[in-house]
Scaffold this active site. Structure first.
Site, PDB file in Angstrom:
ATOM      1  CE  LYS A 140      -3.875  -2.021   2.552  1.00  0.00           C
ATOM      2  NZ  LYS A 140      -4.731  -1.891   3.752  1.00  0.00           N
ATOM      3  CG  HIS A 143      -3.121   7.050   4.592  1.00  0.00           C
ATOM      4  ND1 HIS A 143      -3.220   8.063   5.499  1.00  0.00           N
ATOM      5  CD2 HIS A 143      -4.357   6.918   4.044  1.00  0.00           C
ATOM      6  CE1 HIS A 143      -4.463   8.526   5.510  1.00  0.00           C
ATOM      7  NE2 HIS A 143      -5.162   7.845   4.635  1.00  0.00           N
ATOM      8  CG  HIS A 146       0.795   4.918   7.416  1.00  0.00           C
ATOM      9  ND1 HIS A 146       0.590   4.529   6.114  1.00  0.00           N
ATOM     10  CD2 HIS A 146       0.083   4.059   8.182  1.00  0.00           C
ATOM     11  CE1 HIS A 146      -0.207   3.472   6.093  1.00  0.00           C
ATOM     12  NE2 HIS A 146      -0.527   3.175   7.332  1.00  0.00           N
TER      13      HIS A 146
END
Length: 580
Positions: A140, A143, A146
Protein backbone atom coordinates in the site's frame (compact mmCIF):
# COMPACT_ATOMS: atom_id res chain seq x y z
CA UNK A 1 24.75 25.39 34.44
CA UNK A 2 21.50 24.69 36.26
CA UNK A 3 22.93 21.67 38.11
CA UNK A 4 25.68 23.83 39.68
CA UNK A 5 23.12 26.17 41.24
CA UNK A 6 20.71 23.39 42.24
CA UNK A 7 23.55 21.63 44.04
CA UNK A 8 24.56 24.77 45.97
CA UNK A 9 20.96 25.40 47.05
CA UNK A 10 20.59 21.71 47.98
CA UNK A 11 23.71 22.02 50.17
CA UNK A 12 22.04 24.79 52.18
CA UNK A 13 18.86 22.77 52.60
CA UNK A 14 20.84 19.68 53.58
CA UNK A 15 22.65 21.48 56.39
CA UNK A 16 19.45 23.07 57.67
CA UNK A 17 17.14 20.04 57.49
CA UNK A 18 19.75 17.31 58.09
CA UNK A 19 18.84 15.37 54.94
CA UNK A 20 20.89 14.19 51.96
CA UNK A 21 21.45 16.85 49.31
CA UNK A 22 20.06 14.52 46.63
CA UNK A 23 16.63 14.48 48.24
CA UNK A 24 16.17 18.19 47.44
CA UNK A 25 17.17 18.12 43.74
CA UNK A 26 13.70 17.07 42.44
CA UNK A 27 11.95 19.70 44.60
CA UNK A 28 14.03 22.54 43.09
CA UNK A 29 12.97 23.97 39.75
CA UNK A 30 13.96 26.94 37.61
CA UNK A 31 11.43 29.77 37.63
CA UNK A 32 9.66 30.09 34.23
CA UNK A 33 10.15 33.32 32.31
CA UNK A 34 6.99 35.27 31.50
CA UNK A 35 6.79 37.96 28.84
CA UNK A 36 5.05 40.63 30.91
CA UNK A 37 6.54 39.77 34.27
CA UNK A 38 10.27 39.72 34.92
CA UNK A 39 11.24 37.35 37.70
CA UNK A 40 13.95 38.27 40.18
CA UNK A 41 14.12 34.64 41.34
CA UNK A 42 15.93 31.95 39.40
CA UNK A 43 14.92 28.82 41.34
CA UNK A 44 12.05 27.88 43.60
CA UNK A 45 11.63 25.16 46.21
CA UNK A 46 8.25 23.45 46.53
CA UNK A 47 7.31 23.04 50.20
CA UNK A 48 4.52 20.63 49.18
CA UNK A 49 7.15 18.35 47.64
CA UNK A 50 9.07 18.33 50.94
CA UNK A 51 5.87 17.54 52.86
CA UNK A 52 4.93 14.75 50.44
CA UNK A 53 8.36 13.17 50.83
CA UNK A 54 8.07 13.55 54.64
CA UNK A 55 11.13 15.80 54.87
CA UNK A 56 8.78 18.33 56.51
CA UNK A 57 5.70 17.49 58.62
CA UNK A 58 2.61 17.16 56.45
CA UNK A 59 0.36 18.80 59.04
CA UNK A 60 0.36 22.43 60.10
CA UNK A 61 0.17 25.66 58.12
CA UNK A 62 2.20 25.33 54.92
CA UNK A 63 2.82 29.07 54.65
CA UNK A 64 4.24 29.23 58.16
CA UNK A 65 6.53 26.33 57.28
CA UNK A 66 7.62 28.18 54.14
CA UNK A 67 8.44 31.41 55.95
CA UNK A 68 10.15 29.62 58.83
CA UNK A 69 12.45 27.64 56.53
CA UNK A 70 13.23 30.72 54.42
CA UNK A 71 14.49 32.60 57.48
CA UNK A 72 16.81 29.72 58.39
CA UNK A 73 18.57 29.72 55.01
CA UNK A 74 21.46 32.17 54.63
CA UNK A 75 22.68 34.05 51.58
CA UNK A 76 26.22 33.62 50.27
CA UNK A 77 28.36 34.45 47.23
CA UNK A 78 26.29 32.11 45.03
CA UNK A 79 22.74 32.68 46.31
CA UNK A 80 22.31 36.39 46.93
CA UNK A 81 18.65 36.52 47.88
CA UNK A 82 16.20 34.08 49.54
CA UNK A 83 12.52 34.90 50.02
CA UNK A 84 9.26 33.15 50.92
CA UNK A 85 6.53 33.01 48.31
CA UNK A 86 3.15 31.26 48.40
CA UNK A 87 4.13 27.73 49.39
CA UNK A 88 7.54 28.10 47.76
CA UNK A 89 10.93 29.53 48.66
CA UNK A 90 12.54 31.67 45.95
CA UNK A 91 16.28 31.81 45.31
CA UNK A 92 18.10 34.49 43.32
CA UNK A 93 21.63 33.59 42.28
CA UNK A 94 24.54 35.98 41.75
CA UNK A 95 24.01 37.52 38.34
CA UNK A 96 27.63 37.56 37.23
CA UNK A 97 28.06 33.96 38.34
CA UNK A 98 24.90 33.01 36.43
CA UNK A 99 26.39 34.42 33.23
CA UNK A 100 29.75 32.79 33.87
CA UNK A 101 28.43 29.27 34.63
CA UNK A 102 25.94 29.23 31.77
CA UNK A 103 28.43 30.38 29.13
CA UNK A 104 31.91 29.34 30.28
CA UNK A 105 31.88 25.94 28.55
CA UNK A 106 30.53 27.26 25.24
CA UNK A 107 32.65 26.08 22.35
CA UNK A 108 34.46 23.47 24.43
CA UNK A 109 34.16 19.70 24.13
CA UNK A 110 32.02 19.26 27.25
CA UNK A 111 29.55 21.79 25.85
CA UNK A 112 28.04 19.10 23.59
CA UNK A 113 26.31 17.78 26.71
CA UNK A 114 24.87 21.15 27.79
CA UNK A 115 21.72 20.43 29.77
CA UNK A 116 22.12 16.68 29.32
CA UNK A 117 24.68 16.03 32.06
CA UNK A 118 22.27 17.34 34.68
CA UNK A 119 21.83 15.60 38.03
CA UNK A 120 18.10 15.82 37.43
CA UNK A 121 18.37 13.70 34.28
CA UNK A 122 20.69 11.24 35.99
CA UNK A 123 17.65 10.14 38.04
CA UNK A 124 16.04 8.69 34.91
CA UNK A 125 16.41 4.97 34.30
CA UNK A 126 18.69 4.21 31.39
CA UNK A 127 19.13 1.05 29.39
CA UNK A 128 17.94 -0.42 26.11
CA UNK A 129 14.79 1.12 24.67
CA UNK A 130 13.07 -0.48 21.69
CA UNK A 131 10.70 1.87 19.87
CA UNK A 132 8.32 0.43 17.28
CA UNK A 133 6.87 3.12 15.04
CA UNK A 134 5.63 3.97 11.55
CA UNK A 135 4.73 0.32 10.75
CA UNK A 136 2.72 0.79 7.53
CA UNK A 137 1.15 -2.08 5.65
CA UNK A 138 3.14 -3.32 2.65
CA UNK A 139 1.65 -3.32 -0.83
CA UNK A 140 0.00 0.00 0.00
CA UNK A 141 1.24 3.51 -0.67
CA UNK A 142 2.40 5.42 2.38
CA UNK A 143 -0.77 7.10 3.64
CA UNK A 144 -0.43 10.62 5.02
CA UNK A 145 -2.04 9.32 8.21
CA UNK A 146 0.99 7.05 8.79
CA UNK A 147 3.12 10.16 9.16
CA UNK A 148 2.03 10.79 12.75
CA UNK A 149 3.36 7.45 14.00
CA UNK A 150 6.59 8.04 12.07
CA UNK A 151 7.40 11.50 13.43
CA UNK A 152 6.14 10.84 16.99
CA UNK A 153 8.12 7.59 17.20
CA UNK A 154 11.17 9.37 15.77
CA UNK A 155 10.87 12.07 18.46
CA UNK A 156 10.66 9.46 21.24
CA UNK A 157 13.67 7.57 19.84
CA UNK A 158 15.68 10.82 19.52
CA UNK A 159 14.75 11.89 23.05
CA UNK A 160 15.67 8.55 24.61
CA UNK A 161 18.95 8.47 22.71
CA UNK A 162 19.88 12.02 23.74
CA UNK A 163 19.27 11.03 27.38
CA UNK A 164 21.80 8.19 27.14
CA UNK A 165 19.63 5.18 26.31
CA UNK A 166 20.67 2.52 23.83
CA UNK A 167 17.82 2.93 21.34
CA UNK A 168 16.63 0.35 18.81
CA UNK A 169 14.43 1.91 16.13
CA UNK A 170 12.12 -0.70 14.64
CA UNK A 171 9.73 -0.51 11.72
CA UNK A 172 7.31 -3.42 12.18
CA UNK A 173 5.69 -3.74 8.76
CA UNK A 174 2.19 -5.05 8.31
CA UNK A 175 3.34 -7.70 5.85
CA UNK A 176 1.11 -10.66 6.72
CA UNK A 177 -2.53 -11.44 7.35
CA UNK A 178 -5.80 -11.85 5.47
CA UNK A 179 -5.25 -8.59 3.55
CA UNK A 180 -2.57 -10.46 1.57
CA UNK A 181 -5.03 -13.22 0.91
CA UNK A 182 -7.22 -10.59 -0.73
CA UNK A 183 -4.33 -8.94 -2.56
CA UNK A 184 -2.89 -12.25 -3.76
CA UNK A 185 -6.24 -13.49 -5.03
CA UNK A 186 -7.01 -10.07 -6.51
CA UNK A 187 -3.69 -9.79 -8.32
CA UNK A 188 -4.34 -13.10 -10.03
CA UNK A 189 -7.55 -11.63 -11.47
CA UNK A 190 -6.88 -7.87 -11.83
CA UNK A 191 -3.09 -7.50 -11.66
CA UNK A 192 -0.60 -6.79 -14.41
CA UNK A 193 3.17 -7.34 -14.08
CA UNK A 194 3.88 -4.55 -16.60
CA UNK A 195 1.89 -2.00 -14.60
CA UNK A 196 3.58 -3.29 -11.45
CA UNK A 197 6.98 -2.38 -12.93
CA UNK A 198 5.86 1.08 -14.07
CA UNK A 199 4.13 2.32 -10.89
CA UNK A 200 4.26 -0.52 -8.34
CA UNK A 201 2.46 0.82 -5.28
CA UNK A 202 -0.15 2.69 -7.28
CA UNK A 203 -1.00 -0.48 -9.18
CA UNK A 204 -1.14 -2.61 -6.00
CA UNK A 205 -3.38 0.04 -4.42
CA UNK A 206 -5.74 -0.09 -7.42
CA UNK A 207 -5.83 -3.90 -7.28
CA UNK A 208 -6.54 -3.83 -3.54
CA UNK A 209 -9.44 -1.37 -3.98
CA UNK A 210 -10.87 -3.44 -6.83
CA UNK A 211 -10.66 -6.79 -5.04
CA UNK A 212 -12.24 -5.36 -1.89
CA UNK A 213 -15.21 -4.12 -3.92
CA UNK A 214 -15.48 -7.53 -5.60
CA UNK A 215 -15.29 -9.40 -2.27
CA UNK A 216 -18.19 -7.37 -0.85
CA UNK A 217 -20.70 -9.27 -3.01
CA UNK A 218 -18.73 -12.25 -4.32
CA UNK A 219 -18.36 -15.18 -1.95
CA UNK A 220 -16.01 -16.96 -4.37
CA UNK A 221 -13.56 -14.06 -4.14
CA UNK A 222 -13.69 -14.21 -0.33
CA UNK A 223 -12.95 -17.92 -0.45
CA UNK A 224 -10.09 -17.34 -2.92
CA UNK A 225 -8.59 -14.84 -0.47
CA UNK A 226 -8.83 -17.33 2.40
CA UNK A 227 -7.25 -20.02 0.23
CA UNK A 228 -4.35 -17.73 -0.79
CA UNK A 229 -3.59 -16.78 2.81
CA UNK A 230 -3.68 -20.42 3.86
CA UNK A 231 -1.17 -21.12 1.07
CA UNK A 232 1.05 -18.39 2.48
CA UNK A 233 0.88 -19.83 5.97
CA UNK A 234 1.75 -23.24 4.55
CA UNK A 235 4.73 -21.73 2.64
CA UNK A 236 3.55 -22.73 -0.82
CA UNK A 237 6.21 -21.39 -3.19
CA UNK A 238 4.03 -19.58 -5.74
CA UNK A 239 2.12 -17.63 -3.10
CA UNK A 240 5.29 -16.82 -1.13
CA UNK A 241 7.08 -15.65 -4.29
CA UNK A 242 4.32 -13.19 -5.16
CA UNK A 243 4.16 -11.96 -1.56
CA UNK A 244 7.97 -11.47 -1.48
CA UNK A 245 7.77 -9.40 -4.67
CA UNK A 246 5.12 -7.15 -3.09
CA UNK A 247 7.20 -6.75 0.07
CA UNK A 248 10.48 -5.88 -1.70
CA UNK A 249 8.77 -3.30 -3.89
CA UNK A 250 7.11 -1.65 -0.90
CA UNK A 251 10.20 -1.43 1.31
CA UNK A 252 12.14 0.23 -1.54
CA UNK A 253 9.39 2.82 -1.97
CA UNK A 254 9.14 3.48 1.77
CA UNK A 255 12.86 3.96 2.21
CA UNK A 256 12.74 6.77 -0.35
CA UNK A 257 10.03 8.53 1.67
CA UNK A 258 11.83 8.00 5.00
CA UNK A 259 14.93 9.60 3.51
CA UNK A 260 12.88 12.67 2.59
CA UNK A 261 11.54 12.79 6.14
CA UNK A 262 15.02 12.46 7.68
CA UNK A 263 13.96 9.25 9.45
CA UNK A 264 15.94 6.04 9.70
CA UNK A 265 15.39 2.61 11.24
CA UNK A 266 17.84 0.13 12.72
CA UNK A 267 15.58 -2.82 11.94
CA UNK A 268 12.89 -3.52 9.37
CA UNK A 269 10.83 -6.33 10.86
CA UNK A 270 7.31 -7.49 10.15
CA UNK A 271 4.51 -9.84 11.01
CA UNK A 272 5.85 -12.36 8.50
CA UNK A 273 8.98 -12.85 10.61
CA UNK A 274 6.85 -14.39 13.35
CA UNK A 275 4.37 -16.60 11.51
CA UNK A 276 5.92 -19.85 12.79
CA UNK A 277 6.51 -18.43 16.28
CA UNK A 278 2.83 -17.42 16.36
CA UNK A 279 1.89 -21.10 16.23
CA UNK A 280 4.29 -21.71 19.12
CA UNK A 281 2.47 -18.98 21.08
CA UNK A 282 -0.80 -20.83 20.43
CA UNK A 283 0.76 -24.02 21.83
CA UNK A 284 2.07 -22.15 24.90
CA UNK A 285 -1.38 -20.69 25.53
CA UNK A 286 -2.84 -24.17 25.22
CA UNK A 287 -0.32 -25.77 27.58
CA UNK A 288 -1.03 -23.09 30.19
CA UNK A 289 -4.77 -23.68 29.94
CA UNK A 290 -5.32 -20.16 28.61
CA UNK A 291 -6.63 -21.11 25.15
CA UNK A 292 -10.38 -21.72 24.91
CA UNK A 293 -12.59 -22.55 21.94
CA UNK A 294 -15.52 -20.23 21.27
CA UNK A 295 -18.92 -21.29 19.96
CA UNK A 296 -17.79 -20.20 16.49
CA UNK A 297 -14.74 -22.46 16.68
CA UNK A 298 -12.21 -19.67 17.08
CA UNK A 299 -9.35 -19.84 19.59
CA UNK A 300 -9.75 -17.24 22.37
CA UNK A 301 -8.13 -16.19 25.63
CA UNK A 302 -10.55 -15.40 28.47
CA UNK A 303 -9.61 -12.01 29.96
CA UNK A 304 -12.68 -11.57 32.13
CA UNK A 305 -11.91 -11.09 35.85
CA UNK A 306 -14.51 -13.69 36.82
CA UNK A 307 -13.40 -16.21 34.19
CA UNK A 308 -16.86 -16.31 32.67
CA UNK A 309 -15.85 -15.58 29.05
CA UNK A 310 -17.55 -12.17 29.21
CA UNK A 311 -14.35 -10.58 27.84
CA UNK A 312 -12.29 -12.62 25.39
CA UNK A 313 -9.52 -11.96 22.89
CA UNK A 314 -9.47 -14.00 19.68
CA UNK A 315 -6.00 -15.35 18.81
CA UNK A 316 -6.87 -18.02 16.23
CA UNK A 317 -9.38 -18.20 13.37
CA UNK A 318 -11.64 -21.22 13.07
CA UNK A 319 -9.51 -22.48 10.13
CA UNK A 320 -6.39 -22.44 12.33
CA UNK A 321 -4.72 -19.36 10.83
CA UNK A 322 -3.25 -16.70 13.14
CA UNK A 323 -4.29 -13.10 13.68
CA UNK A 324 -2.47 -9.79 14.14
CA UNK A 325 -2.43 -10.11 17.94
CA UNK A 326 -1.03 -13.68 17.78
CA UNK A 327 1.89 -12.44 15.72
CA UNK A 328 2.27 -9.42 18.03
CA UNK A 329 2.64 -11.79 20.99
CA UNK A 330 5.25 -13.84 19.13
CA UNK A 331 7.14 -10.70 18.11
CA UNK A 332 7.25 -9.33 21.66
CA UNK A 333 8.54 -12.61 23.11
CA UNK A 334 11.18 -12.84 20.37
CA UNK A 335 12.33 -9.24 21.00
CA UNK A 336 12.61 -9.83 24.73
CA UNK A 337 14.89 -12.79 24.12
CA UNK A 338 16.89 -11.16 21.33
CA UNK A 339 17.36 -7.57 22.55
CA UNK A 340 16.90 -7.86 26.34
CA UNK A 341 15.19 -4.47 26.30
CA UNK A 342 14.54 -2.47 29.46
CA UNK A 343 11.46 -0.91 27.89
CA UNK A 344 9.52 -1.34 24.65
CA UNK A 345 7.37 1.48 23.30
CA UNK A 346 4.66 1.06 20.66
CA UNK A 347 3.55 4.20 18.80
CA UNK A 348 0.14 3.83 17.11
CA UNK A 349 -3.12 5.76 16.90
CA UNK A 350 -5.48 5.70 19.86
CA UNK A 351 -7.97 3.37 18.17
CA UNK A 352 -5.56 0.52 19.00
CA UNK A 353 -5.61 1.19 22.77
CA UNK A 354 -7.93 -1.79 23.33
CA UNK A 355 -5.65 -4.07 21.33
CA UNK A 356 -2.62 -3.17 23.43
CA UNK A 357 -4.54 -3.50 26.68
CA UNK A 358 -5.46 -7.10 25.78
CA UNK A 359 -2.00 -7.76 24.34
CA UNK A 360 -0.19 -6.76 27.56
CA UNK A 361 -2.73 -8.72 29.66
CA UNK A 362 -2.08 -11.92 27.70
CA UNK A 363 1.71 -11.53 27.98
CA UNK A 364 1.40 -11.20 31.76
CA UNK A 365 -0.95 -14.20 31.92
CA UNK A 366 1.70 -16.18 30.02
CA UNK A 367 4.19 -15.39 32.78
CA UNK A 368 6.17 -12.64 31.02
CA UNK A 369 6.67 -10.10 33.81
CA UNK A 370 8.60 -7.82 31.44
CA UNK A 371 5.22 -6.92 29.88
CA UNK A 372 5.01 -4.29 32.65
CA UNK A 373 7.89 -2.53 30.88
CA UNK A 374 5.92 -2.30 27.62
CA UNK A 375 4.08 0.91 26.83
CA UNK A 376 1.61 2.03 24.19
CA UNK A 377 1.90 5.72 23.21
CA UNK A 378 -1.39 6.60 21.49
CA UNK A 379 -2.03 9.61 19.28
CA UNK A 380 -5.07 11.29 17.79
CA UNK A 381 -6.24 11.18 14.20
CA UNK A 382 -5.67 13.76 11.48
CA UNK A 383 -8.87 15.00 9.91
CA UNK A 384 -9.03 16.66 6.49
CA UNK A 385 -6.41 14.43 4.84
CA UNK A 386 -8.67 13.42 1.98
CA UNK A 387 -9.18 14.84 -1.49
CA UNK A 388 -12.47 16.39 -2.61
CA UNK A 389 -13.45 13.07 -4.12
CA UNK A 390 -13.12 11.48 -0.69
CA UNK A 391 -10.05 9.48 -1.61
CA UNK A 392 -7.07 9.05 0.63
CA UNK A 393 -4.07 11.41 0.31
CA UNK A 394 -0.70 9.73 -0.16
CA UNK A 395 2.28 11.10 1.70
CA UNK A 396 4.53 11.56 -1.32
CA UNK A 397 1.88 13.77 -2.89
CA UNK A 398 1.74 15.81 0.33
CA UNK A 399 5.53 16.19 0.41
CA UNK A 400 5.65 17.28 -3.24
CA UNK A 401 2.83 19.78 -2.75
CA UNK A 402 4.44 21.15 0.43
CA UNK A 403 7.83 21.60 -1.26
CA UNK A 404 6.16 23.44 -4.14
CA UNK A 405 4.28 25.77 -1.79
CA UNK A 406 7.35 26.41 0.34
CA UNK A 407 9.43 27.29 -2.73
CA UNK A 408 6.69 29.67 -3.84
CA UNK A 409 6.57 31.35 -0.42
CA UNK A 410 10.38 31.59 -0.28
CA UNK A 411 10.57 33.17 -3.74
CA UNK A 412 8.11 35.89 -2.66
CA UNK A 413 9.85 36.66 0.63
CA UNK A 414 12.08 39.74 0.69
CA UNK A 415 14.24 38.27 3.46
CA UNK A 416 15.05 35.00 1.67
CA UNK A 417 18.78 34.66 1.03
CA UNK A 418 20.27 33.07 -2.07
CA UNK A 419 20.90 29.44 -1.18
CA UNK A 420 22.75 26.47 -2.61
CA UNK A 421 19.79 24.03 -2.63
CA UNK A 422 16.42 25.80 -2.26
CA UNK A 423 14.43 22.57 -2.80
CA UNK A 424 16.24 20.88 0.10
CA UNK A 425 15.64 23.93 2.29
CA UNK A 426 11.97 23.96 1.32
CA UNK A 427 11.62 20.32 2.31
CA UNK A 428 13.32 20.94 5.68
CA UNK A 429 11.00 23.89 6.29
CA UNK A 430 7.97 21.72 5.63
CA UNK A 431 9.38 19.08 7.96
CA UNK A 432 9.46 21.70 10.72
CA UNK A 433 5.99 23.08 10.14
CA UNK A 434 4.42 19.63 9.76
CA UNK A 435 5.92 18.44 13.03
CA UNK A 436 4.86 21.60 14.82
CA UNK A 437 1.27 21.04 13.80
CA UNK A 438 1.52 17.56 15.34
CA UNK A 439 3.58 18.48 18.41
CA UNK A 440 2.14 21.71 19.82
CA UNK A 441 -0.71 20.06 21.70
CA UNK A 442 -1.33 16.75 23.52
CA UNK A 443 -0.60 13.79 21.23
CA UNK A 444 -3.98 12.17 21.86
CA UNK A 445 -5.88 15.16 20.46
CA UNK A 446 -7.31 14.90 16.96
CA UNK A 447 -6.72 17.88 14.71
CA UNK A 448 -7.70 19.10 11.26
CA UNK A 449 -5.06 19.33 8.58
CA UNK A 450 -4.93 22.91 7.26
CA UNK A 451 -2.47 23.90 4.53
CA UNK A 452 -2.76 27.65 5.06
CA UNK A 453 -2.32 27.51 8.82
CA UNK A 454 0.51 25.02 8.54
CA UNK A 455 2.53 27.06 6.04
CA UNK A 456 2.06 30.50 7.60
CA UNK A 457 5.32 32.22 8.50
CA UNK A 458 3.89 34.47 11.21
CA UNK A 459 3.31 33.47 14.82
CA UNK A 460 4.39 30.36 16.68
CA UNK A 461 5.16 28.06 13.77
CA UNK A 462 7.90 25.79 12.53
CA UNK A 463 8.91 28.51 10.07
CA UNK A 464 9.52 30.89 12.99
CA UNK A 465 11.77 28.31 14.60
CA UNK A 466 13.80 27.78 11.43
CA UNK A 467 13.96 31.51 10.73
CA UNK A 468 15.35 32.19 14.23
CA UNK A 469 18.00 29.51 13.86
CA UNK A 470 19.00 30.74 10.39
CA UNK A 471 19.24 34.31 11.67
CA UNK A 472 21.50 33.27 14.55
CA UNK A 473 23.70 31.27 12.16
CA UNK A 474 23.98 34.30 9.89
CA UNK A 475 24.98 36.53 12.83
CA UNK A 476 27.66 34.07 13.95
CA UNK A 477 28.99 33.56 10.41
CA UNK A 478 29.24 37.30 9.78
CA UNK A 479 31.34 37.66 12.92
CA UNK A 480 33.44 34.55 12.41
CA UNK A 481 36.78 34.99 14.11
CA UNK A 482 35.46 37.55 16.58
CA UNK A 483 34.82 34.93 19.28
CA UNK A 484 37.34 34.62 22.11
CA UNK A 485 38.23 31.85 24.54
CA UNK A 486 37.75 34.26 27.43
CA UNK A 487 34.88 36.66 27.99
CA UNK A 488 33.82 39.17 30.64
CA UNK A 489 30.56 38.07 32.35
CA UNK A 490 30.00 41.61 33.66
CA UNK A 491 29.25 42.69 30.07
CA UNK A 492 26.08 40.57 29.95
CA UNK A 493 24.17 41.82 32.97
CA UNK A 494 21.37 43.55 31.02
CA UNK A 495 17.95 42.12 31.82
CA UNK A 496 17.60 40.84 28.23
CA UNK A 497 20.70 38.66 28.62
CA UNK A 498 19.68 37.48 32.09
CA UNK A 499 16.20 36.55 30.89
CA UNK A 500 17.61 34.30 28.14
CA UNK A 501 19.91 32.58 30.63
CA UNK A 502 17.07 32.17 33.14
CA UNK A 503 15.08 30.45 30.41
CA UNK A 504 18.00 28.19 29.49
CA UNK A 505 18.16 27.06 33.13
CA UNK A 506 14.94 25.16 32.43
CA UNK A 507 16.30 23.08 29.52
CA UNK A 508 17.12 19.98 31.58
CA UNK A 509 13.75 20.19 33.36
CA UNK A 510 11.94 20.32 30.01
CA UNK A 511 13.82 17.24 28.81
CA UNK A 512 13.03 15.51 32.11
CA UNK A 513 9.33 16.32 31.77
CA UNK A 514 9.34 15.11 28.15
CA UNK A 515 10.98 11.85 29.24
CA UNK A 516 8.30 11.34 31.91
CA UNK A 517 5.24 11.57 29.66
CA UNK A 518 6.82 11.31 26.15
CA UNK A 519 4.97 14.43 25.03
CA UNK A 520 6.88 16.77 22.66
CA UNK A 521 4.77 19.84 23.58
CA UNK A 522 7.06 20.72 26.53
CA UNK A 523 10.11 21.00 24.28
CA UNK A 524 8.15 22.78 21.54
CA UNK A 525 6.89 25.46 23.93
CA UNK A 526 10.37 25.88 25.45
CA UNK A 527 11.92 26.43 22.01
CA UNK A 528 9.20 28.87 20.95
CA UNK A 529 9.75 30.93 24.10
CA UNK A 530 13.50 30.89 23.42
CA UNK A 531 12.88 32.18 19.88
CA UNK A 532 10.80 35.08 21.22
CA UNK A 533 13.53 35.99 23.71
CA UNK A 534 16.14 35.84 20.94
CA UNK A 535 14.03 38.16 18.77
CA UNK A 536 14.05 40.74 21.58
CA UNK A 537 17.79 40.27 22.13
CA UNK A 538 18.52 40.94 18.45
CA UNK A 539 17.02 44.39 18.88
CA UNK A 540 18.40 45.21 22.31
CA UNK A 541 21.86 43.59 22.20
CA UNK A 542 23.42 44.54 18.84
CA UNK A 543 26.76 43.00 17.97
CA UNK A 544 27.54 45.35 15.09
CA UNK A 545 28.78 48.70 16.36
CA UNK A 546 29.62 47.38 19.85
CA UNK A 547 33.11 47.35 21.32
CA UNK A 548 35.13 44.20 20.75
CA UNK A 549 34.69 42.92 24.32
CA UNK A 550 30.93 43.54 24.30
CA UNK A 551 30.55 41.98 20.84
CA UNK A 552 32.46 38.87 21.96
CA UNK A 553 30.29 38.46 25.05
CA UNK A 554 27.05 38.90 23.08
CA UNK A 555 28.18 36.47 20.41
CA UNK A 556 28.79 33.90 23.11
CA UNK A 557 25.25 34.42 24.42
CA UNK A 558 23.75 34.13 20.92
CA UNK A 559 25.96 31.09 20.23
CA UNK A 560 24.68 29.32 23.36
CA UNK A 561 21.07 30.08 22.39
CA UNK A 562 21.70 28.82 18.85
CA UNK A 563 23.22 25.53 20.04
CA UNK A 564 20.34 24.81 22.45
CA UNK A 565 17.81 25.69 19.75
CA UNK A 566 19.53 23.36 17.26
CA UNK A 567 19.79 20.52 19.80
CA UNK A 568 16.12 20.82 20.73
CA UNK A 569 15.06 20.87 17.09
CA UNK A 570 17.09 17.74 16.36
CA UNK A 571 15.39 15.91 19.24
CA UNK A 572 12.04 16.85 17.70
CA UNK A 573 13.30 15.42 14.40
CA UNK A 574 13.69 18.80 12.68
CA UNK A 575 16.85 19.42 10.65
CA UNK A 576 17.86 23.06 11.33
CA UNK A 577 18.53 25.27 8.29
CA UNK A 578 21.27 27.89 8.42
CA UNK A 579 19.93 30.08 5.59
CA UNK A 580 16.45 31.33 4.74
Amino acid sequence: MACFFRRRIAEKLSKTLQQSEDTFIPALSAVPVFKKQQSAADFKLSISALRNSQILPSDGDIQLQTEDLATQLKQDSVVEDISAGCGVINFKVNRQLLVQKMLETFGKEQDEKFGLNSELLSRLKRGTTLVEYSSPNIAKKFHAGHLRSTIIGNFIANLKQSLGNNVIRMNYLGDWGMQFGLLGAGFGQFGCQEKLKQNPLQHLFEVYVQVNKEAEHNEDMKQAARDFFRQLEQHESEAVSLWQQFRDITVDEYQHIYKRLGVHFDIYSGESFHQDQAQEVVQQLQSRGLLKTSERGTGVVDLSPAGDMSSVCTVLRSDGTTLYITRDLAAAIDRSEKYRFDEMIYVTDKSQAGHFHQFFQILLAMGHSWADRCLHVPFGLVRGMKTRSGEVVFLEDVLDEARSRMLHNMSRSKTTKEMHDPEDTAEKLFSAVRMFQDFKGPLQSDYTFDWDRMLQAQGDTGVFLQYTHARLCSLIQKNEGAEADMFDPSLLLEQTSITILQHLLRYDEVLYQSAQDLQPKHLVNFLLKLCHLIASAHRELPVKGSSQDVAQARLRLFGRACSVLADGMKILGITPVDKM
